[in-house]
Design a protein around this motif. Structure first.
Motif, PDB file in Angstrom:
ATOM      1  N   ILE A 226       0.835  -1.205   0.000  1.00 22.76           N
ATOM      2  CA  ILE A 226       0.000   0.000   0.000  1.00 22.76           C
ATOM      3  C   ILE A 226       0.869   1.253   0.000  1.00 22.76           C
ATOM      4  CG2 ILE A 226      -1.660   1.324   1.381  1.00 22.76           C
ATOM      5  CD1 ILE A 226      -2.788  -1.406   2.301  1.00 22.76           C
ATOM      6  N   GLY A 227       1.953   1.234   0.752  1.00 20.31           N
ATOM      7  CA  GLY A 227       2.840   2.391   0.781  1.00 20.31           C
ATOM      8  C   GLY A 227       3.531   2.635  -0.529  1.00 20.31           C
ATOM      9  N   SER A 228       3.842   1.572  -1.260  1.00 20.24           N
ATOM     10  CA  SER A 228       4.526   1.718  -2.546  1.00 20.24           C
ATOM     11  C   SER A 228       3.584   2.188  -3.640  1.00 20.24           C
ATOM     12  CB  SER A 228       5.163   0.382  -2.948  1.00 20.24           C
ATOM     13  OG  SER A 228       6.124  -0.019  -2.003  1.00 20.24           O
ATOM     14  N   ASN A 229       2.392   1.578  -3.689  1.00 20.45           N
ATOM     15  CA  ASN A 229       1.427   1.940  -4.740  1.00 20.45           C
ATOM     16  C   ASN A 229       0.038   1.468  -4.320  1.00 20.45           C
ATOM     17  OD1 ASN A 229      -0.130   2.227  -7.111  1.00 20.45           O
ATOM     18  ND2 ASN A 229       1.676   1.935  -8.396  1.00 20.45           N
ATOM     19  N   PRO A 230      -0.738   2.341  -3.686  1.00 18.35           N
ATOM     20  CA  PRO A 230      -2.062   1.907  -3.192  1.00 18.35           C
ATOM     21  C   PRO A 230      -3.001   1.451  -4.299  1.00 18.35           C
ATOM     22  CG  PRO A 230      -1.804   4.299  -3.001  1.00 18.35           C
ATOM     23  CD  PRO A 230      -0.460   3.742  -3.332  1.00 18.35           C
ATOM     24  N   GLU A 231      -2.923   2.071  -5.473  1.00 18.39           N
ATOM     25  CA  GLU A 231      -3.819   1.681  -6.569  1.00 18.39           C
ATOM     26  C   GLU A 231      -3.475   0.284  -7.068  1.00 18.39           C
ATOM     27  OE1 GLU A 231      -6.961   1.682  -8.814  1.00 18.39           O
ATOM     28  OE2 GLU A 231      -6.467   3.311  -7.412  1.00 18.39           O
ATOM     29  N   ALA A 232      -2.194   0.008  -7.184  1.00 22.36           N
ATOM     30  CA  ALA A 232      -1.786  -1.344  -7.588  1.00 22.36           C
ATOM     31  C   ALA A 232      -2.186  -2.365  -6.528  1.00 22.36           C
ATOM     32  CB  ALA A 232      -0.281  -1.378  -7.810  1.00 22.36           C
ATOM     33  N   ILE A 238      -6.146  -6.298  -2.513  1.00 21.69           N
ATOM     34  CA  ILE A 238      -5.956  -5.869  -1.122  1.00 21.69           C
ATOM     35  C   ILE A 238      -7.025  -4.841  -0.762  1.00 21.69           C
ATOM     36  CG2 ILE A 238      -4.387  -4.709   0.487  1.00 21.69           C
ATOM     37  CD1 ILE A 238      -2.052  -5.769  -1.154  1.00 21.69           C
ATOM     38  N   ASP A 239      -7.676  -5.047   0.373  1.00 23.02           N
ATOM     39  CA  ASP A 239      -8.662  -4.073   0.865  1.00 23.02           C
ATOM     40  C   ASP A 239      -7.893  -2.930   1.527  1.00 23.02           C
ATOM     41  OD1 ASP A 239     -10.677  -2.621   2.057  1.00 23.02           O
ATOM     42  OD2 ASP A 239     -11.840  -4.375   2.629  1.00 23.02           O
TER      43      ASP A 239
END
Length: 351
Positions: A226-232, A238-239
Motif C-alpha cells: 500500500i505504501g509503494s502503490n495503493p492503486e496497484a 488488497i482491501d
C-alpha cells in the motif's frame, strides 16, 4: 626472429580479469546497502565520540540502563509510527492519545482504590488505556480511509481533540492517586532478574513481535504494498481502506500501551508533558530510514533511530552542554542523516 601467437595454453594460464562488483561477497554488499547499516554507523560514531570525550562517565552501566529506560516508551510509539509512515501516512496525535488513555485509565484507578488498589484494578485500567487507544486510532483511520481526509489534517485534529478531552475530564490538572502502587513498584521500578527494567523488557517484546509481523506476515506485505502503490494494491485484491484503519488502530493501541508504561514509571498523567512526542517519534522513524513518501522502513531502523537522539542527549548532558544546544544538535543530526541517506540512494540509482 619469430613472432609468438598466443594459443590456448597461454589463454588458460592468463589470470581472469576482475569483474566489476565482484570484489565483495554478495551478502556484504547487501548489508552495506541497507538503510539500517548507515543509520547504525551514525549511532556507533556518536557512541565512539562521547566515549572518547568522557571515558569515565559515558556508557557506564547506569548510563546504559537510563538510556534504554528513557527510550522504551518512545520505542513503543515509534513501532506504531513505523507502520503508519510505511503506508505514506502520518500520525501527529500519538502524544495526545497517550495522555487521553492515561487520564481515562487514571480516573478508573482513582475511583477503585487509588494508589492502594490491587492487581484487579490495574488489569481493568490497563484494558481501558488500550481500548481507548484502539478506538481513537481506528476512528482516525476510518476518516483517512473512508472519508478521504488527509492524514495530516485528521491526526492534527486528533492531537487537539484528545488533549482537549483529557483537560476537560481532569480540569487541566494531573489527578492524584492516579496510579496503583502495585503497578509502579512492579512494572515502573521493577527489574527482570534484578537487572533489566521491565519497561525495557516490554519495549523489547513489542519491538520483536511487530518487527516480525512487518517482515514476515501478510499484514506486513500489505503494508509495504500500500505504501509503494495503493492503486496497484487495490488491483491485486488488497482491501486498502480496511488495512489503513487497522494501521491507525495499531498506532492507537501502542499509544495506549505507552500510557500504561508512562503511568507506571512517572506515577502521573503528565497532561502538559507530551506536546512534542509526535515530533520525537517521527524523527526516530525517519532517522531509521523510513520514507515519508511510503513503501520503505523497518522496525529495526526505528530502534536505531530512537537511540540516536537518546545517546546524543545523554552525551551532551554529560559534557555539560546547555539544553538549547542539545535541541540544535539533534536537529542537525536528523537533517544530516536524511541527507546522507538521500545522497546514497541517488548514487545507487545512478549506478
Amino acid at each position: 626472429m619469430s613472432t609468438h601467437v598466443p594459443g590456448e595454453a597461454d589463454r588458460a594460464a592468463a589470470p581472469a580479469p576482475l569483474r566489476p562488483g565482484r570484489t565483495l561477497p554478495g551478502w556484504v554488499r547487501r548489508i552495506a546497502a541497507m538503510n539500517e547499516t548507515w543509520t547504525f554507523g551514525v549511532l556507533v560514531l556518536l557512541v565512539a565520540f562521547f566515549t572518547a570525550a568522557r571515558p569515565d562517565t559515558f556508557l557506564t552501566r547506569y548510563d546504559i540502563t537510563q538510556i534504554a529506560t528513557n527510550a522504551a516508551i518512545y520505542l513503543v510509539l515509534g513501532v506504531g509510527m513505523t507502520f503508519v509512515i510505511i503506508v505514506a501516512g502520518i500520525d501527529l496525535s500519538v502524544g495526545s492519545v497517550l495522555v487521553l488513555s492515561a487520564v481515562l485509565s487514571a480516573e478508573y484507578t482513582i475511583h477503585h482504590g487509588g494508589a492502594g488498589s490491587g492487581w484487579g484494578t490495574v488489569a481493568v485500567s490497563t484494558l481501558i488505556a488500550l481500548v481507548t487507544g484502539v478506538v481513537w486510532g481506528g476512528l482516525q483511520g476510518w476518516l483517512v480511509a473512508k472519508a478521504k481526509v488527509p492524514p495530516l489534517i485528521v491526526t492534527l485534529g486528533g492531537f487537539g481533540a484528545a488533549l482537549g478531552l483529557a483537560q476537560i475530564i481532569t480540569g487541566g490538572q494531573d489527578p492524584t492517586g492516579a496510579v496503583s502502587g502495585e503497578l509502579q513498584h512492579s512494572i515502573g521500578f521493577g527489574k527482570l532478574f534484578g537487572q533489566i527494567p521491565w519497561l525495557v523488557v516490554i519495549a523489547f517484546a513489542t519491538t520483536v513481535v511487530f518487527g516480525l509481523v512487518l517482515a514476515f506476515t501478510r499484514f506486513g506485505r500489505y503494508t509495504y504494498a500500500i505504501g509503494s502503490n495503493p492503486e496497484a494494491a487495490r488491483r491485486v485484491g488488497i482491501d486498502v481502506d480496511r488495512h489503513l484503519v487497522k494501521i491507525y488502530a495499531l498506532t492507537g493501541l501502542l499509544s495506549g500501551l505507552g500510557s500504561v508504561m508512562w503511568l507506571a514509571y512517572f506515577g502521573t498523567t503528565s497532561i502538559a508533558g507530551h506536546s512534542s512526542d509526535n515530533l520525537k517519534v517521527i524523527t526516530a522513524v525517519v532517522l531509521g530510514g523510513a520514507s515519508l513518501f511510503g513503501g520503505r522502513g523497518s522496525v529495526l531502523g526505528t530502534v536505531i533511530g530512537v537511540f540516536i537522539p537518546a545517546v546524543l542527549t545523554t552525551g551532551l548532558i554529560i559534557m555539560d552542554v546547555q539544553q538549547y544546544w542539545q535541541d540544535v544538535a539533534i536537529g542537525i543530526v536528523l537533517v544530516a542523516a536524511v541527507y546522507l541517506d538521500q545522497f546514497r540512494r541517488r548514487g545507487r540509482e545512478r549506478g
